[in-house]
Design a protein around this motif. Structure first.
Motif, PDB file in Angstrom:
ATOM      1  N   SER A 240       0.308  -1.205 -18.192  1.00  0.00           N
ATOM      2  CA  SER A 240       0.243  -2.580 -17.702  1.00  0.00           C
ATOM      3  C   SER A 240       0.416  -2.659 -16.194  1.00  0.00           C
ATOM      4  O   SER A 240       0.077  -3.659 -15.584  1.00  0.00           O
ATOM      5  CB  SER A 240       1.331  -3.426 -18.388  1.00  0.00           C
ATOM      6  OG  SER A 240       2.609  -2.899 -18.114  1.00  0.00           O
ATOM      7  N   ASP A 241       0.922  -1.591 -15.581  1.00  0.00           N
ATOM      8  CA  ASP A 241       1.157  -1.586 -14.137  1.00  0.00           C
ATOM      9  C   ASP A 241      -0.111  -1.131 -13.421  1.00  0.00           C
ATOM     10  O   ASP A 241      -0.604  -0.032 -13.656  1.00  0.00           O
ATOM     11  CB  ASP A 241       2.314  -0.636 -13.808  1.00  0.00           C
ATOM     12  CG  ASP A 241       2.725  -0.705 -12.342  1.00  0.00           C
ATOM     13  OD1 ASP A 241       1.978  -1.331 -11.555  1.00  0.00           O
ATOM     14  OD2 ASP A 241       3.765  -0.153 -11.994  1.00  0.00           O
ATOM     15  N   ILE A 242      -0.645  -1.989 -12.527  1.00  0.00           N
ATOM     16  CA  ILE A 242      -1.911  -1.646 -11.873  1.00  0.00           C
ATOM     17  C   ILE A 242      -1.773  -0.469 -10.927  1.00  0.00           C
ATOM     18  O   ILE A 242      -2.768   0.145 -10.564  1.00  0.00           O
ATOM     19  CB  ILE A 242      -2.470  -2.865 -11.095  1.00  0.00           C
ATOM     20  CG1 ILE A 242      -1.487  -3.294  -9.980  1.00  0.00           C
ATOM     21  CG2 ILE A 242      -2.789  -4.008 -12.010  1.00  0.00           C
ATOM     22  CD1 ILE A 242      -2.053  -4.362  -9.094  1.00  0.00           C
ATOM     23  N   THR A 243      -0.556  -0.134 -10.487  1.00  0.00           N
ATOM     24  CA  THR A 243      -0.375   1.002  -9.575  1.00  0.00           C
ATOM     25  C   THR A 243      -0.059   2.286 -10.327  1.00  0.00           C
ATOM     26  O   THR A 243       0.178   3.316  -9.697  1.00  0.00           O
ATOM     27  CB  THR A 243       0.751   0.723  -8.563  1.00  0.00           C
ATOM     28  OG1 THR A 243       2.000   0.590  -9.268  1.00  0.00           O
ATOM     29  CG2 THR A 243       0.472  -0.529  -7.789  1.00  0.00           C
ATOM     30  N   ASP A 244      -0.038   2.251 -11.668  1.00  0.00           N
ATOM     31  CA  ASP A 244       0.248   3.438 -12.462  1.00  0.00           C
ATOM     32  C   ASP A 244      -1.036   4.236 -12.608  1.00  0.00           C
ATOM     33  O   ASP A 244      -2.003   3.769 -13.210  1.00  0.00           O
ATOM     34  CB  ASP A 244       0.773   3.029 -13.839  1.00  0.00           C
ATOM     35  CG  ASP A 244       1.215   4.240 -14.647  1.00  0.00           C
ATOM     36  OD1 ASP A 244       0.960   5.379 -14.185  1.00  0.00           O
ATOM     37  OD2 ASP A 244       1.818   4.042 -15.708  1.00  0.00           O
TER      38      ASP A 244
ATOM     39  N   ALA B 282       0.822  -1.202   0.000  1.00  0.00           N
ATOM     40  CA  ALA B 282       0.000   0.000   0.000  1.00  0.00           C
ATOM     41  C   ALA B 282       0.860   1.257   0.000  1.00  0.00           C
ATOM     42  O   ALA B 282       0.574   2.222  -0.706  1.00  0.00           O
ATOM     43  CB  ALA B 282      -0.933  -0.004   1.221  1.00  0.00           C
ATOM     44  N   GLU B 283       1.929   1.250   0.791  1.00  0.00           N
ATOM     45  CA  GLU B 283       2.825   2.400   0.855  1.00  0.00           C
ATOM     46  C   GLU B 283       3.515   2.634  -0.483  1.00  0.00           C
ATOM     47  O   GLU B 283       3.638   3.769  -0.953  1.00  0.00           O
ATOM     48  CB  GLU B 283       3.870   2.186   1.960  1.00  0.00           C
ATOM     49  CG  GLU B 283       4.837   3.352   2.148  1.00  0.00           C
ATOM     50  CD  GLU B 283       4.138   4.617   2.586  1.00  0.00           C
ATOM     51  OE1 GLU B 283       4.687   5.706   2.350  1.00  0.00           O
ATOM     52  OE2 GLU B 283       3.036   4.521   3.155  1.00  0.00           O
ATOM     53  N   ASN B 284       3.967   1.546  -1.127  1.00  0.00           N
ATOM     54  CA  ASN B 284       4.617   1.678  -2.434  1.00  0.00           C
ATOM     55  C   ASN B 284       3.648   2.231  -3.475  1.00  0.00           C
ATOM     56  O   ASN B 284       4.030   3.044  -4.323  1.00  0.00           O
ATOM     57  CB  ASN B 284       5.153   0.325  -2.893  1.00  0.00           C
ATOM     58  CG  ASN B 284       6.344  -0.146  -2.069  1.00  0.00           C
ATOM     59  OD1 ASN B 284       7.041   0.671  -1.455  1.00  0.00           O
ATOM     60  ND2 ASN B 284       6.593  -1.443  -2.046  1.00  0.00           N
ATOM     61  N   ALA B 285       2.393   1.791  -3.412  1.00  0.00           N
ATOM     62  CA  ALA B 285       1.391   2.282  -4.362  1.00  0.00           C
ATOM     63  C   ALA B 285       1.134   3.771  -4.149  1.00  0.00           C
ATOM     64  O   ALA B 285       1.015   4.531  -5.113  1.00  0.00           O
ATOM     65  CB  ALA B 285       0.092   1.485  -4.209  1.00  0.00           C
ATOM     66  N   ARG B 286       1.043   4.183  -2.880  1.00  0.00           N
ATOM     67  CA  ARG B 286       0.811   5.604  -2.593  1.00  0.00           C
ATOM     68  C   ARG B 286       1.983   6.459  -3.070  1.00  0.00           C
ATOM     69  O   ARG B 286       1.806   7.562  -3.602  1.00  0.00           O
ATOM     70  CB  ARG B 286       0.580   5.811  -1.100  1.00  0.00           C
ATOM     71  CG  ARG B 286      -0.739   5.245  -0.588  1.00  0.00           C
ATOM     72  CD  ARG B 286      -1.023   5.705   0.832  1.00  0.00           C
ATOM     73  NE  ARG B 286      -2.220   5.075   1.357  1.00  0.00           N
ATOM     74  CZ  ARG B 286      -2.225   3.975   2.089  1.00  0.00           C
ATOM     75  NH1 ARG B 286      -1.071   3.371   2.376  1.00  0.00           N
ATOM     76  NH2 ARG B 286      -3.355   3.463   2.533  1.00  0.00           N
TER      77      ARG B 286
END
Length: 239
Positions: A216-220, A75-79
């Motif tokens: 392709s990256d879901i956190t992009d 979660a932290e990396n996504a934020r």
């Protein structure tokens, strides 16, 4: 702790469960399932089942703590990725706004100069060979408004007229710009790889095909439409 959909069953547990009889094994296994769902510790009448459950539940607690740490890290990396991309978009918008303001200043200066001049049209055109007065068509101005790299407007308009674009071409151009402006190539290095508008027109770059690996990256964040927020399952880190 975060609810998990599954848990590991270790080979070592067979050593713990080999001493009780089959009915005791069944009670312990069902107690493990209930414990994972509700977190309620069972009450056993015999010490053998209680000891077996205690050994297994300690392992479950350890695994659950690891799982929660992994979710928090995801979660932290996504934020962070979301915030970093937001900062990049903000800088791009600031640069674009600054460029618009500078162009407005230049237009105001040109208007002041034109107002002060009281000479014939032919002398005006000859005196300003590099800034020939040009009346742009409405369809070109629509393209210019959407195009992110605003350089060489006069040259771009020449290419626009020379191309003799059909109504279908003009529609395809505007549709292509919708995805091209969001593509990784155009957004990298503050638009360094965006072709000049005259090149875009002369090479018919609206006919380029989008990269199949785009977003392709879901956190992009760019894979989501404007106004969307990061999905809940990414914020939880549960992916």
């Amino acid at each position: 702790m975060k609810e998990r959909k599954s848990f590991l069953f270790y080979y070592d547990w067979f050593n713990v469960l080999k001493n009780p009889n089959y009915s005791q094994v069944g009670r312990v296994v069902m107690a493990i399932e209930e414990y994972e769902k509700s977190g309620i510790e069972p009450q056993f009448r015999d010490s053998t089942s209680k000891i077996a459950f205690t050994v297994i539940s300690n392992t479950l607690i350890r695994d659950a703590e690891k799982y929660e740490k992994k979710c928090l890290k995801n979660a932290e990396n996504a934020r962070k990725r979301w915030d970093n991309n937001a900062n990049v978009y903000e800088r791009i918008n600031e640069n674009a706004n600054y460029a618009d303001k500078e162009r407005d200043k230049d237009k105001d200066k040109d208007k002041e100069k034109d107002t002060d001049r009281d000479i014939e049209k032919d002398s005006i055109s000859s005196s300003f060979s590099s800034k020939t007065v040009c009346e742009y068509s409405d369809d070109f101005l629509d393209f210019w408004k959407e195009y992110p790299k605003k350089v060489g407007k006069g040259d771009a308009f020449k290419k626009w007229k020379k191309a003799k674009l059909t109504n279908t071409d003009k529609t395809d151009i505007m549709n292509a710009l919708n995805w091209q402006k969001k593509s990784d190539r155009w957004r990298n290095d503050y638009g360094r790889f965006i072709p000049n508008p005259s090149t875009y027109i002369s090479q018919r770059r609206w006919e380029d095909e989008p990269d199949l690996n785009f977003n392709s990256d879901i956190t992009d964040p760019s894979r989501y439409t404007d106004g969307d927020t990061l999905p809940d399952f990414i914020l939880r880190g549960d992916y």
